[in-house]
Scaffold this motif. Sequence first.
Motif, PDB file in Angstrom:
ATOM      1  N   HIS A 246     128.943 101.170  15.381  1.00  0.00           N
ATOM      2  CA  HIS A 246     127.761 101.518  14.598  1.00  0.00           C
ATOM      3  C   HIS A 246     127.722 103.038  14.511  1.00  0.00           C
ATOM      4  O   HIS A 246     128.217 103.734  15.399  1.00  0.00           O
ATOM      5  N   VAL A 247     127.105 103.538  13.462  1.00  0.00           N
ATOM      6  CA  VAL A 247     127.042 104.986  13.285  1.00  0.00           C
ATOM      7  C   VAL A 247     126.361 105.670  14.465  1.00  0.00           C
ATOM      8  O   VAL A 247     126.624 106.843  14.750  1.00  0.00           O
ATOM      9  N   ASP A 248     125.495 104.947  15.188  1.00  0.00           N
ATOM     10  CA  ASP A 248     124.837 105.549  16.354  1.00  0.00           C
ATOM     11  C   ASP A 248     125.845 105.999  17.403  1.00  0.00           C
ATOM     12  O   ASP A 248     125.566 106.913  18.186  1.00  0.00           O
ATOM     13  N   ARG A 249     127.015 105.363  17.444  1.00  0.00           N
ATOM     14  CA  ARG A 249     128.017 105.774  18.427  1.00  0.00           C
ATOM     15  C   ARG A 249     128.547 107.162  18.098  1.00  0.00           C
ATOM     16  O   ARG A 249     128.875 107.934  19.015  1.00  0.00           O
ATOM     17  N   ILE A 250     128.625 107.498  16.834  1.00  0.00           N
ATOM     18  CA  ILE A 250     128.991 108.863  16.448  1.00  0.00           C
ATOM     19  C   ILE A 250     127.957 109.840  16.971  1.00  0.00           C
ATOM     20  O   ILE A 250     128.291 110.891  17.539  1.00  0.00           O
ATOM     21  N   VAL A 251     126.682 109.487  16.802  1.00  0.00           N
ATOM     22  CA  VAL A 251     125.609 110.372  17.251  1.00  0.00           C
ATOM     23  C   VAL A 251     125.646 110.528  18.768  1.00  0.00           C
ATOM     24  O   VAL A 251     125.366 111.612  19.298  1.00  0.00           O
TER      25      VAL A 251
END
Length: 340
Positions: A246-251
């Motif tokens: 999920h994009v949250d893992r990038i964050v």
Amino acid sequence: MSEDLHHRAVVADAHNDLLMAVAARPPKRWGAFFRERWLPQLHEGGIDLQVLPVFIDDPYRPEGSLRQTLRMIECAHVLAEENADQVALCTSGADIDAALAEEKTALVLALESAPGIDASVELFSTMHRLGVRIASIAHWGRTPLADGSREDATGSRLTAPGVAAVREMERLGILFDISHLGATGVAHVLELATRPLIATHSCARALRDHHRNLTDEQIRGVAATGGLVCVAFVPDFLTDRQDTVHVDRIVDHVEHVVSVAGVDHVGIGADFVREVMTDVMPPCCEDFPDEGDPGFTFPGLEGPAGMPLVTRALLARGLPEADILKILGGNLRRLLTAHL
């Protein structure tokens, strides 16, 4: 809110291998293919500054490395010339400022592992004349200059030509890129460096124990040079669990690097590889043992058009707008304009 912030930001990506896909076409198609296939994605993603690495894939190594390096550099010049109303190939900070002021996408050339140079360090001067402004000296394996991160077990530092390459790049004004470099090689470069370093596409090893990622000590070392760690979007560098894609893992990785290095030393180096690999890599590079699936992506982030999702996720995490503007591209723009 996120759309407005993304529009106001200078969005800068330190690593997109799109040049491989463009150069795979006949030369007469280079400019048109870039305009048809890649410019719409860059525009939709709001990319204002794009670093274009020259990566030489397996069929050209070793004998054809220099020829393919020159061919890809020529491709970059041609696509910029044939789309001069929308992009500019930049070789200085003034060039970048001018391109952004004219609402063009600023393009900056980089060498990834520099196989066309090998131990002929004097050729970095040639590459600088041709427009290269960022370079790394290793990829997955061993080069005449250094070992890549997959060779960490060797414990190797830079070779004598590798040390000379660091010195020559600093003399020329080519930013040294530590992404892909082995751990002891990174330590050696940190001892040698007198100018800022950049990791164009790396993540935090504290969150994902992968040899391609940087330890907190390495991240602090890059920051101490005045440099930048640009977080990659490659799922295998970000997580070892598919259910956390999920994009949250990038964050998560962005926030970790901020906590270690400070917000002035973090950027984005997406490394969108799915389309490029589908386009040009098979059948030469079908198997990637123990390195995950290179075509695996975060939903919505298959290419540069998805970049606004990152802005939305950074806002949702509660980061201040001023910090997000730095992370999205302000920091990379500052580094490049100050040191090219």
